[in-house]
Each structure stands twice: as C-alpha cells, then as structure tokens.
Design a protein around this motif. Structure first.
Motif, PDB file in Angstrom:
ATOM      1  N   ILE A 235      -1.360  -8.272   1.948  1.00 41.45           N
ATOM      2  CA  ILE A 235      -2.235  -7.103   1.963  1.00 41.45           C
ATOM      3  C   ILE A 235      -3.389  -7.331   0.994  1.00 41.45           C
ATOM      4  O   ILE A 235      -3.176  -7.667  -0.172  1.00 41.45           O
ATOM      5  N   TYR A 236      -4.602  -7.166   1.484  1.00 36.06           N
ATOM      6  CA  TYR A 236      -5.761  -7.228   0.606  1.00 36.06           C
ATOM      7  C   TYR A 236      -5.883  -5.870  -0.068  1.00 36.06           C
ATOM      8  O   TYR A 236      -6.311  -4.881   0.532  1.00 36.06           O
ATOM      9  N   ALA A 237      -5.446  -5.798  -1.324  1.00 36.30           N
ATOM     10  CA  ALA A 237      -5.230  -4.528  -2.011  1.00 36.30           C
ATOM     11  C   ALA A 237      -6.453  -3.622  -2.056  1.00 36.30           C
ATOM     12  O   ALA A 237      -6.307  -2.393  -1.926  1.00 36.30           O
ATOM     13  N   PRO A 238      -7.674  -4.140  -2.251  1.00 41.73           N
ATOM     14  CA  PRO A 238      -8.810  -3.215  -2.344  1.00 41.73           C
ATOM     15  C   PRO A 238      -9.040  -2.370  -1.095  1.00 41.73           C
ATOM     16  O   PRO A 238      -9.585  -1.262  -1.191  1.00 41.73           O
ATOM     17  N   THR A 239      -8.660  -2.869   0.082  1.00 42.28           N
ATOM     18  CA  THR A 239      -8.955  -2.141   1.327  1.00 42.28           C
ATOM     19  C   THR A 239      -7.724  -1.742   2.123  1.00 42.28           C
ATOM     20  O   THR A 239      -7.810  -0.864   2.976  1.00 42.28           O
ATOM     21  N   GLY A 240      -6.583  -2.386   1.885  1.00 43.93           N
ATOM     22  CA  GLY A 240      -5.387  -2.130   2.691  1.00 43.93           C
ATOM     23  C   GLY A 240      -5.273  -2.999   3.917  1.00 43.93           C
ATOM     24  O   GLY A 240      -4.278  -2.919   4.643  1.00 43.93           O
ATOM     25  N   THR A 273       3.713  -3.134  12.099  1.00 42.09           N
ATOM     26  CA  THR A 273       3.470  -3.209  10.658  1.00 42.09           C
ATOM     27  C   THR A 273       3.612  -1.835  10.032  1.00 42.09           C
ATOM     28  O   THR A 273       4.266  -1.665   8.994  1.00 42.09           O
ATOM     29  N   LEU A 274       2.996  -0.862  10.658  1.00 42.97           N
ATOM     30  CA  LEU A 274       3.062   0.510  10.145  1.00 42.97           C
ATOM     31  C   LEU A 274       4.507   0.999  10.086  1.00 42.97           C
ATOM     32  O   LEU A 274       4.947   1.570   9.072  1.00 42.97           O
ATOM     33  N   LEU A 275       5.277   0.775  11.160  1.00 44.28           N
ATOM     34  CA  LEU A 275       6.668   1.223  11.182  1.00 44.28           C
ATOM     35  C   LEU A 275       7.507   0.478  10.147  1.00 44.28           C
ATOM     36  O   LEU A 275       8.382   1.071   9.503  1.00 44.28           O
ATOM     37  N   SER A 276       7.265  -0.823   9.985  1.00 46.37           N
ATOM     38  CA  SER A 276       8.017  -1.587   8.987  1.00 46.37           C
ATOM     39  C   SER A 276       7.799  -1.006   7.591  1.00 46.37           C
ATOM     40  O   SER A 276       8.745  -0.861   6.815  1.00 46.37           O
ATOM     41  N   LEU A 277       6.551  -0.678   7.280  1.00 44.10           N
ATOM     42  CA  LEU A 277       6.249  -0.134   5.960  1.00 44.10           C
ATOM     43  C   LEU A 277       6.805   1.279   5.802  1.00 44.10           C
ATOM     44  O   LEU A 277       7.447   1.596   4.788  1.00 44.10           O
ATOM     45  N   MET A 278       6.587   2.144   6.785  1.00 45.77           N
ATOM     46  CA  MET A 278       7.049   3.535   6.666  1.00 45.77           C
ATOM     47  C   MET A 278       8.562   3.617   6.644  1.00 45.77           C
ATOM     48  O   MET A 278       9.144   4.352   5.833  1.00 45.77           O
ATOM     49  N   ASN A 279       9.221   2.893   7.541  1.00 41.40           N
ATOM     50  CA  ASN A 279      10.678   2.973   7.597  1.00 41.40           C
ATOM     51  C   ASN A 279      11.320   2.505   6.300  1.00 41.40           C
ATOM     52  O   ASN A 279      12.373   3.002   5.903  1.00 41.40           O
ATOM     53  N   ALA A 280      10.689   1.515   5.642  1.00 40.23           N
ATOM     54  CA  ALA A 280      11.236   1.001   4.388  1.00 40.23           C
ATOM     55  C   ALA A 280      10.850   1.857   3.190  1.00 40.23           C
ATOM     56  O   ALA A 280      11.332   1.617   2.080  1.00 40.23           O
ATOM     57  N   TYR A 282       7.498   2.558   2.255  1.00 45.46           N
ATOM     58  CA  TYR A 282       6.233   2.177   1.637  1.00 45.46           C
ATOM     59  C   TYR A 282       5.071   2.924   2.290  1.00 45.46           C
ATOM     60  O   TYR A 282       4.258   2.359   3.017  1.00 45.46           O
ATOM     61  N   TYR A 283       5.008   4.219   2.002  1.00 45.02           N
ATOM     62  CA  TYR A 283       3.995   5.059   2.620  1.00 45.02           C
ATOM     63  C   TYR A 283       2.604   4.806   2.053  1.00 45.02           C
ATOM     64  O   TYR A 283       1.603   4.979   2.759  1.00 45.02           O
ATOM     65  N   GLU A 284       2.515   4.398   0.807  1.00 42.84           N
ATOM     66  CA  GLU A 284       1.200   4.126   0.227  1.00 42.84           C
ATOM     67  C   GLU A 284       0.531   2.961   0.962  1.00 42.84           C
ATOM     68  O   GLU A 284      -0.656   3.034   1.317  1.00 42.84           O
ATOM     69  N   ARG A 290      -3.452   2.199   7.700  1.00 44.57           N
ATOM     70  CA  ARG A 290      -4.018   3.094   8.714  1.00 44.57           C
ATOM     71  C   ARG A 290      -5.470   3.433   8.374  1.00 44.57           C
ATOM     72  O   ARG A 290      -6.339   3.470   9.253  1.00 44.57           O
ATOM     73  N   GLY A 291      -5.754   3.662   7.083  1.00 41.59           N
ATOM     74  CA  GLY A 291      -7.134   3.927   6.678  1.00 41.59           C
ATOM     75  C   GLY A 291      -8.051   2.759   6.968  1.00 41.59           C
ATOM     76  O   GLY A 291      -9.203   2.942   7.408  1.00 41.59           O
ATOM     77  N   TRP A 292      -7.556   1.534   6.742  1.00 33.66           N
ATOM     78  CA  TRP A 292      -8.346   0.344   7.059  1.00 33.66           C
ATOM     79  C   TRP A 292      -8.656   0.301   8.556  1.00 33.66           C
ATOM     80  O   TRP A 292      -9.786  -0.022   8.955  1.00 33.66           O
TER      81      TRP A 292
END
Length: 607
Positions: A235-240, A273-280, A282-284, A290-292
C-alpha cells in the motif's frame, strides 16, 4: 546471476520496498516510490547494475531466515565455520526520510564479514558521485546523481574501487555492527543520524500493533497474517493505492517475453482486496483504498483506465530498458505498462462491486462516489457489447470475452442494488432491462453445450480460468449445472500438476509466444469453487498444497512452474496473497460471511 524469485524476501516502509536475497544482497530497490527508478537493479541484470551485499567472507554452511512474527522485520541466521551471526533487515515506516537498516549481531564465535555496495541510479545506468566523510566512530558515505542522494552510515571502514564501495569487518559473539542507508533529495543536507535500536523497537511495535488488529482466528492464521502484512507493505501510504507487486519484468516464463511492470494499481483487484481488508478488521486501509478508487476514476467516464499510478497518475508509458539483460535472460525489461490504455470491460463490474461492498461494510461514503458510479454505468450502457482485451490483457485482437460480459452484468446489478437499497437516483427500469439482456446473451453465447462449460469468448470452444468467477460474483449460483460443468471442465483441461492455468497460451490469440506458469490466483479461485460446491475435503487439500508453494518466509509470486518447482512473475504478488486470504476465509467454518458468499449473494434469478 540473481537468486531464484522465491529466494527473496521483502522489506518496506509504506512507500517503497526492497528485495533481500538469501545470500544477503539487496538486489532491487526503487527510491523514493514503488514506481521510481531503481538504484539497485541486479535483480534484472548483474551486480554491476546495482546491489548492496552484506555476507560472510567465507561460504556459509547454513542460512535460515524468518520474519519476526507478525512483522515485516526480516531475520537471517548465518552459520559459518567460524561462528554464527544474525542479520536483521528492515525499513522503518516512512516518517519523512526513507531508510534501509541492516544490523549484524554476533551469536557465536568470530565471523569475518564483508560488504559490497554498488549504487546505480536510473535502473543500473547512472554511476553516482561518491564521497566519504568521517565523523567520530562512523563512516558517512554520500552518493549523488541528479536529484537523488543516498547516505550510508556505519562503523565499518569503507573504500572505493572500480565504482564500488567495499569493506571488511568481523563480528564476535555479543557484538553488533549497524548500517543505515537513507534516501533524500540531493539539494538538501543529508538527513541526521538515527538511533538504530530505537528504530528497530519502533518498527517492531508498529507491525505488532497493526497485526494485533487482525480478526481472523481460524486455521492457517500464520499464512493469512503473512499475506495481510504483505498486502499492507504494498500500500502506498500517502494515497491508499495498492501496487500489484513491488517489481517489474520478473518473467512468467524463464527466458520469455511475458515480462510486465506491476508497480501500479489495478482496478480489477478492488473488491477482493476490499473484502480481505474489511473482513480482517482493517477498515482504515479499506477506506483509503476505496478513496483512492474514487479519486483515480474522477473525470470523464470514457477515459477510465484499468490501472493507475500510486497517486492516480494516468500516463504509464511503456518503454524498454535495453541495457538490462533481464532476469535469467528474460527480455525485454519493461517500465510502464501499455495495457493501461486497453479496453477491459470487467473493470466496470469490479468498481461497482467494490463500491457496493464498501457500502454494505459500513465504510463512510466517499464524496461523489455515486455520481462517479452512475456516470461509469451510463458509459457502460454504450460500450458493453464491444469486444475488448479482457482480464488477461491480451496483446492480440480484441474479442467478445465471456468474463468481460459477466462483469458488465455485475456493474448493472450493483448499480441497480444501489438504487433499490439506498434510494439513489438512476434509470432503474432501463438498467434492469439491460441487466437481463446481458445475462441472457452471455448464457446463450458464452456457454458451450458440447463442452458443458462456459468458454473464454462468445461462440468459442476454449476454456478460461476467469470463468471460475461466475459463481463468486453471483452471476449464477454454484448449484447451477452450467457452473458445475465449468468447474469440472477447468479441472480436466486447465489443471496441470494440481494447479490451474489461466488458459492454453498455445490456443488463445493473445499476441505473445506460448508458455507460462500456473496462475496462482486462479488456483485459489478453484479452491473457492470447490468449497461452494460442498467439496470441502478437496478444497482443503488443494489449499494446503498451495500453501506449500510459498517461499521460506511465506511469500508468493504471480505464477508457479510445477515442473521446475519455481515461482514465476512479479513478486510478491498482491493478487496471489489476496486470493489466499479469501480462500482461507471461505474454508473456515468459524468465519462468516465468507468472501465467495459475500459477492455471490447478489445472484439474480435470470438465466
């Protein structure tokens, strides 16, 4: 010659990443971003194209390595005839300056060590101007070329020879030698020295705190956690934005030409990717991703691309680095990706599905999200029937790919559900009619009754592993005979040595010479299909076999050659690790909902 692909480990700081080989050489590092020019490019050439080696002067008897559990801090234990040392490699999370820190600690005996530093900016082409400065007990080396400066600080005495920097040192039990290399703009003063041990403690604490938020508690937790950490490191932290891999041009066939730049952000990875993060939990990160997506897509819908740069850049011009010989001779080495200009209809469904599941997951709505989705859906109405290059980005003629039409249906389906569920404005009746029309035509022309399977393109007789996505996205339920027939056909015709190929490269007009490994994400999709079909024993057996293909520190590339027992393609591959996480959830009876069921729950009754 560089190591095998699977002989590398990854360290990163949230904006770039380095590959460290088993022999102690950093052979790939782009600074300051994932997609910047490499200053160490030996991975795609020779040591003279840039590397940083720290190793015993005598050949080691044994090398073992691991990540400190739940972190991205790499430890390599080296046994020699003279003793044992532990080398620790890491990059502190970026807080301004980007650093690579290497610590050599003596465990037993007294081990003679050496370091060789070859800095080559511009993918191995540019030799920097190097100067040394001593201040107290440390040597400070500065290497400058154009806008870039690297600063190396260490207790080791260094010398320059033949455009290389070398040094010898010894480490006894209980002793520690440190190296800190920092990147900064050349027009500024060098960054100040840092406290190495404090940086190590802070980095361990950062990763342990992040890993501690993971909600997955089922079997295979170590594999899931390592995959999530790998995803986080891309993840490129500045943008997501999330890059597909940290590398370019690692080949899909040794010596071949299927070599692509994956240091960009693909839209087709969005939903899983979104589901992997949310299910685990990692909503941030999910919110940032999603914002990116929304920002990258902003603009005229007819200019939507399949991939973007880490900050949403659109111009990803492809060119060949003709001075690099390529990984084990695989040429050309490419920078940029011409596929960014292709028409791939599946991205419209992927975007809509990502927005749909972000809403279901409770993510805070992104500004202009529905306006962007509605504009994209309206554009899809005009182009859905056109041929395209498809999910696999063929460089041959455009075709009526079945998977592209399935995902066009998904785009309409999720837009309709947004109107029905959230009362957004849109042409509901017209979109319902078009959804049914796409579904009917795809079932009529994308299914081959003689094969009993969906096929790669309309009116074709060729198979394609992307068709395994049909039940996963809800186009048809897993119980449908056509879905079961597709699963069986893929197993019969695309399975090789227990792994699934994307398609037969010798039969499909993809504009390239035939030959590649098995695509690992497709093999995980096959696991998911087995689970949906209730064939859990087969699914678990295949999943556990796939886990054995990870390297010694748990990383996966894009593909695998079962005959040569080698990983292939860019590394580490986000898509492979996201698919691993999804399959682990789908097989875990304690996890609910499962990703395949989350996406498949939208199945329409048409067809």
């Amino acid at each position: 010659m560089p190591e095998r692909i699977e002989d590398y480990a990854l360290v990163g700081d949230g904006e770039t990443a380095a590959l460290v080989s088993r022999n102690g050489s950093i052979d790939w590092l782009c600074w300051p971003r994932f997609d910047s020019d490499a200053c160490f490019a030996a991975l795609l050439g020779t040591p003279q194209h840039g590397r940083w080696l720290i190793a015993p002067r005598n050949a080691p008897a044994r090398v073992t390595r691991r990540y400190v559990p739940d972190t991205l801090v790499l430890e390599t234990e080296i046994d020699t005839a003279q003793g044992r040392v532990l080398m620790t490699d890491f990059m502190p999370p970026r807080g301004g300056v980007s650093d690579v820190i290497r610590i050599v600690r003596g465990l037993e005996g007294r081990v003679p060590m050496r370091t060789e530093l070859i800095i080559r900016f511009g993918y191995g082409a540019v030799i920097p101007w190097v100067t040394q400065h001593r201040g107290g007990p440390e040597t400070e080396l500065r290497a400058i070329a154009g806008p870039d400066m690297l600063t190396l600080r260490t207790q080791v005495k260094l010398r320059g020879e033949d455009h290389r920097t070398t040094g010898e040192f010894e480490v006894a039990a209980g002793e520690t030698v440190t190296f800190v290399m920092s990147h900064s703009p050349s027009h500024l003063d060098p960054p100040p020295p840092i406290d190495v041990m404090a940086a190590l403690a802070d980095t361990l604490a950062y990763w342990r705190d992040w890993s501690g938020k993971c909600r997955f508690q089922g079997p295979w937790r170590e594999a899931v956690m390592r995959s999530l950490i790998t995803l986080k490191s891309l993840i490129y932290a500045p943008t997501g934005g999330i890059v597909a891999a940290a590398t370019t041009s690692l080949p899909e066939r040794i010596g071949g030409v299927r070599n692509w730049d994956y240091r960009y952000c693909w839209l087709r990875d969005a939903t899983f990717t979104l589901l992997s993060l949310m299910n685990a939990g990692y909503y941030e990160e999910a919110q940032a991703w999603r914002g990116w997506l929304v920002r990258a897509l902003a603009g005229s819908p007819d200019q939507a691309q399949i991939m973007y740069g880490v900050a949403g850049e659109r111009r990803l011009t492809e060119w060949e680095v003709d001075w690099l010989p390529g990984f084990e001779g695989a040429k050309p080495v490419r920078v940029g990706n011409a596929a960014s200009r292709q028409l791939q209809l599946d991205i419209y469904g992927e975007i809509a599905d990502a927005f749909h599941h972000a809403r279901l997951g409770g993510l805070k709505p992104a500004k202009e999200e529905w306006a962007v989705q509605r504009a994209l859906t309206a554009h899809l109405e005009k182009i859905w029937s056109e041929p395209d290059e498809g999910i696999w980005e063929v460089r041959g003629r455009r075709q009526q790919f079945t998977y592209s039409k399935v995902m066009a249906w998904v785009a309409l389906d999720r837009a309709i559900k947004a109107i029905e569920t959230y009362h957004f404005g849109g042409p509901l009746a017209r979109w319902r009619e078009l959804r049914e029309r796409i579904h009917a035509e795809t079932c009529a022309r994308g299914f081959n009754s003689r094969l009993g399977s969906f096929v790669q393109a309309f009116d074709s007789d060729r198979l394609d592993a992307s068709l395994l996505m049909i039940p996963l996205v809800g186009f048809l339920p897993a119980s449908d005979p056509r879905v079961r027939g597709t699963l069986d056909a893929v197993g019969r015709h695309l399975m090789v040595d227990g792994l699934v190929r994307r398609y037969h490269t010798s039969e499909t007009e993809d504009g390239l010479p035939p030959g590649e490994g098995a695509f690992l994400a497709c093999s995980f999709w096959y696991v998911d299909n087995l689970a949906l079909a209730g064939r859990y024993d087969e699914a678990r057996e295949m999943f556990e076999h796939l886990l054995t293909l990870r390297n010694d520190v748990g990383l996966l590339a894009e593909e695998y050659d079962a005959h040569a027992q080698r990983q292939l393609g860019n590394f580490p591959q986000a898509f492979s690790h996201v698919a691993l996480v999804g399959s682990a959830y789908n097989l875990n009876a304690n996890e609910c909902p499962r990703p395949a069921e989350q996406r498949g729950a939208s199945a329409a009754q048409a067809g």
